[in-house]
Scaffold this motif. Structure first.
Motif, PDB file in Angstrom:
ATOM      1  N   ASP A  21      34.485 -12.745  53.511  1.00  7.68           N
ATOM      2  CA  ASP A  21      34.493 -13.208  54.910  1.00  7.68           C
ATOM      3  C   ASP A  21      35.627 -14.207  55.154  1.00  7.68           C
ATOM      4  O   ASP A  21      36.077 -14.880  54.234  1.00  7.68           O
ATOM      5  CB  ASP A  21      33.133 -13.856  55.220  1.00  7.68           C
ATOM      6  CG  ASP A  21      32.910 -14.002  56.715  1.00  7.68           C
ATOM      7  OD1 ASP A  21      33.565 -13.298  57.502  1.00  7.68           O
ATOM      8  OD2 ASP A  21      32.061 -14.836  57.096  1.00  7.68           O
ATOM      9  N   TYR A  63      31.921  -6.082  50.075  1.00  8.29           N
ATOM     10  CA  TYR A  63      31.497  -5.766  51.441  1.00  8.29           C
ATOM     11  C   TYR A  63      32.758  -5.764  52.294  1.00  8.29           C
ATOM     12  O   TYR A  63      33.318  -6.830  52.604  1.00  8.29           O
ATOM     13  CB  TYR A  63      30.530  -6.855  51.903  1.00  8.29           C
ATOM     14  CG  TYR A  63      29.595  -6.517  53.036  1.00  8.29           C
ATOM     15  CD1 TYR A  63      29.518  -5.245  53.591  1.00  8.29           C
ATOM     16  CD2 TYR A  63      28.750  -7.500  53.549  1.00  8.29           C
ATOM     17  CE1 TYR A  63      28.626  -4.960  54.621  1.00  8.29           C
ATOM     18  CE2 TYR A  63      27.850  -7.228  54.579  1.00  8.29           C
ATOM     19  CZ  TYR A  63      27.795  -5.958  55.105  1.00  8.29           C
ATOM     20  OH  TYR A  63      26.917  -5.681  56.122  1.00  8.29           O
ATOM     21  N   ALA A  64      33.221  -4.577  52.657  1.00 12.92           N
ATOM     22  CA  ALA A  64      34.509  -4.462  53.350  1.00 12.92           C
ATOM     23  C   ALA A  64      34.353  -4.234  54.847  1.00 12.92           C
ATOM     24  O   ALA A  64      35.218  -4.641  55.627  1.00 12.92           O
ATOM     25  CB  ALA A  64      35.318  -3.320  52.743  1.00 12.92           C
ATOM     26  N   ASN A  69      30.110  -4.214  62.243  1.00  9.32           N
ATOM     27  CA  ASN A  69      31.533  -4.448  62.542  1.00  9.32           C
ATOM     28  C   ASN A  69      32.130  -3.395  63.489  1.00  9.32           C
ATOM     29  O   ASN A  69      33.183  -3.607  64.078  1.00  9.32           O
ATOM     30  CB  ASN A  69      32.367  -4.515  61.255  1.00  9.32           C
ATOM     31  CG  ASN A  69      32.153  -5.772  60.437  1.00  9.32           C
ATOM     32  OD1 ASN A  69      32.238  -5.757  59.214  1.00  9.32           O
ATOM     33  ND2 ASN A  69      31.875  -6.887  61.092  1.00  9.32           N
ATOM     34  N   ARG A  72      33.158  -4.616  67.001  1.00 10.74           N
ATOM     35  CA  ARG A  72      34.345  -5.455  67.252  1.00 10.74           C
ATOM     36  C   ARG A  72      35.298  -4.732  68.216  1.00 10.74           C
ATOM     37  O   ARG A  72      35.172  -3.524  68.426  1.00 10.74           O
ATOM     38  CB  ARG A  72      35.058  -5.735  65.926  1.00 10.74           C
ATOM     39  CG  ARG A  72      34.229  -6.644  65.047  1.00 10.74           C
ATOM     40  CD  ARG A  72      35.035  -7.180  63.901  1.00 10.74           C
ATOM     41  NE  ARG A  72      34.209  -8.076  63.115  1.00 10.74           N
ATOM     42  CZ  ARG A  72      34.664  -8.869  62.172  1.00 10.74           C
ATOM     43  NH1 ARG A  72      35.943  -8.869  61.869  1.00 10.74           N
ATOM     44  NH2 ARG A  72      33.853  -9.658  61.508  1.00 10.74           N
ATOM     45  N   ARG A 189      29.802 -15.430  48.672  1.00 12.06           N
ATOM     46  CA  ARG A 189      30.290 -15.282  50.051  1.00 12.06           C
ATOM     47  C   ARG A 189      31.387 -16.309  50.295  1.00 12.06           C
ATOM     48  O   ARG A 189      31.175 -17.506  50.086  1.00 12.06           O
ATOM     49  CB  ARG A 189      29.170 -15.454  51.078  1.00 12.06           C
ATOM     50  CG  ARG A 189      29.707 -15.258  52.507  1.00 12.06           C
ATOM     51  CD  ARG A 189      28.640 -15.126  53.561  1.00 12.06           C
ATOM     52  NE  ARG A 189      29.266 -14.769  54.836  1.00 12.06           N
ATOM     53  CZ  ARG A 189      28.712 -14.040  55.788  1.00 12.06           C
ATOM     54  NH1 ARG A 189      27.492 -13.566  55.619  1.00 12.06           N
ATOM     55  NH2 ARG A 189      29.355 -13.759  56.902  1.00 12.06           N
ATOM     56  N   ARG A 195      24.871 -17.008  55.030  1.00 12.54           N
ATOM     57  CA  ARG A 195      23.971 -15.912  55.400  1.00 12.54           C
ATOM     58  C   ARG A 195      24.341 -14.642  54.645  1.00 12.54           C
ATOM     59  O   ARG A 195      25.403 -14.546  54.040  1.00 12.54           O
ATOM     60  CB  ARG A 195      23.978 -15.682  56.911  1.00 12.54           C
ATOM     61  CG  ARG A 195      25.341 -15.469  57.542  1.00 12.54           C
ATOM     62  CD  ARG A 195      25.218 -15.173  59.043  1.00 12.54           C
ATOM     63  NE  ARG A 195      26.518 -15.132  59.672  1.00 12.54           N
ATOM     64  CZ  ARG A 195      27.050 -16.123  60.410  1.00 12.54           C
ATOM     65  NH1 ARG A 195      26.374 -17.224  60.633  1.00 12.54           N
ATOM     66  NH2 ARG A 195      28.248 -15.983  60.940  1.00 12.54           N
ATOM     67  N   SER A 197      24.065 -11.404  56.150  1.00 13.76           N
ATOM     68  CA  SER A 197      24.663 -10.429  57.083  1.00 13.76           C
ATOM     69  C   SER A 197      24.370  -8.968  56.708  1.00 13.76           C
ATOM     70  O   SER A 197      25.281  -8.137  56.631  1.00 13.76           O
ATOM     71  CB  SER A 197      26.171 -10.662  57.199  1.00 13.76           C
ATOM     72  OG  SER A 197      26.448 -11.960  57.677  1.00 13.76           O
TER      73      SER A 197
END
Ligand code: IPE
Ligand code: IPE
Ligand code: MG
Length: 253
Positions: A21, A63-64, A69, A72, A189, A195, A197
Motif C-alpha cells: 500500500d 496483494y496487487a 480497486n 477507482r 502492510r 487494516r 482490506s
C-alpha cells in the motif's frame, strides 16, 4: 547487510503475505501523479521478490489489485492493467533465472483478456521452477473467495459427493484459491494503515501482523529484513500459554 546477518534462516516464515500500500501517497508527496507511484512500486516488487527468493522464503503473496480497486477512476485502473501486462512480459526471464514460479489468485475472469493471456503464459513458462512461489492476488476479494468456496461445497453436497458432516476446516481450505499453499505466518502492510482490506481473511487466522509507515515504492530489502527479524522475536502461542510453548521449545533443543 547487518540486518540480514541477524536473521535466523532456520526460523523463517514459509509464507509471507504483503499488502503493498501507499503508491499514491508516495507519488503525491513528490508532486507526481498516482500512476507514477505504481510504476515505482514495481521496482520494490522486483527487489522484494529477489530478496525473498535469495533468503529462502517458499511462498510470497503480493496483494496487487483488490476487487474493490475496480472502483477507482478508469484512467488509474487502465494504467494499472497496462503496467501489469508490461511488467509480467518483462519479468518472465528474471523469474526463470531466479527459479521463481508464478501463481495467480483472485477473480481471474474479471481481468482484461490481454492480462489473462500474459498471466497464463507466465504461469505456464514458470511452472517448472522449484524455488520461491510468487502468488499475485489480482482482482482479489477474500469474502468473494470464501463465498465461492461455500457455493462449491454446497454443490458437492447437493450432488451427493460430500456429506455435510464431512465439511471440515481442511475441506474448506481445499476450496479456497489458496488450496495449494500453506497459510501465511507473517503479513506485512506498508504505508501506515492498520487494516486487512479484504485480504486472506481465512488464511491469516494465526498470522503475525507487521505494519510499517514506509510507503510501498520506498520499501526495500532492509524493510523486509526488519519485518522478518520482528517476526522472529515474537512468541506464537496458538491459544496455549507461554510456559507450554517454552517447554515445547526446550524439548526440541
Ligand atoms: C497500493 O497503493 C496499490 C494499489 C492498491 C493498486 P495505493 O494506490 O492504494 O496508494 P495509496 O494508499 O492511495 O497511497
Ligand atoms: C489494498 O489497498 C489493496 C492493495 C494493496 C492492492 P487499498 O489502498 O485498496 O486499501 P484501502 O482502500 O486503503 O483499505
Ligand atoms: Mg491504498
Amino acid at each position: 547487510m547487518d540486518l540480514l546477518e541477524s536473521i535466523d534462516c532456520s526460523k523463517l516464515p514459509k509464507h509471507v503475505a504483503i499488502i503493498m500500500d501507499g503508491n499514491g501517497r508516495w507519488a503525491k508527496e513528490r508532486g507526481e501523479d498516482r500512476v507514477y507511484g505504481h510504476h515505482e512500486g514495481v521496482i520494490s516488487v522486483r527487489e522484494i521478490v529477489n530478496a525473498s527468493a535469495e533468503i529462502g522464503i517458499q511462498y510470497l503473496t503480493l496483494y496487487a489489485f483488490s476487487a474493490e480497486n475496480w472502483n477507482r477512476p478508469k484512467a488509474e485502473v487502465d494504467a494499472l492493467m497496462e503496467l501489469l501486462v508490461n511488467t509480467i512480459r518483462k519479468e518472465i526471464e528474471e523469474l526463470n533465472k531466479n527459479n521463481v514460479r508464478l501463481h495467480i489468485i483472485g477473480d481471474f475472469a474479471s481481468l482484461p483478456a490481454i492480462c489473462q493471456k500474459e498471466l497464463n503464459e507466465a504461469t505456464e513458462l514458470t511452472a517448472g521452477n522449484t524455488g520461491l512461489n510468487l502468488i499475485l492476488a489480482l482482482s482479489y476479494s477474500s469474502r468473494q473467495e470464501i463465498t465461492e468456496a461455500a457455493r462449491k461445497i454446497a454443490v458437492s453436497v447437493l450432488n451427493g459427493t460430500l456429506k455435510p458432516e464431512d465439511i471440515t476446516d481442511e475441506v474448506f481450505h481445499k476450496h479456497l484459491y489458496t488450496a495449494d499453499f500453506p497459510d501465511p505466518e507473517l503479513m506485512i502492510r506498508s504505508s501506515g494503515e492498520y487494516r486487512i482490506s479484504n485480504f486472506l481473511l481465512y488464511q491469516l487466522a494465526y498470522a503475525e501482523l507487521y505494519f510499517t509507515s514506509v510507503h510501498w515504492p520506498a520499501f526495500r530489502k532492509n524493510n523486509l529484513y526488519e519485518a522478518l527479524l520482528n517476526y522472529q522475536q515474537r512468541e506464537r502461542r496458538f491459544g496455549k500459554t507461554s510456559e507450554q510453548i517454552q517447554t515445547n521449545t526446550n524439548q526440541h533443543v
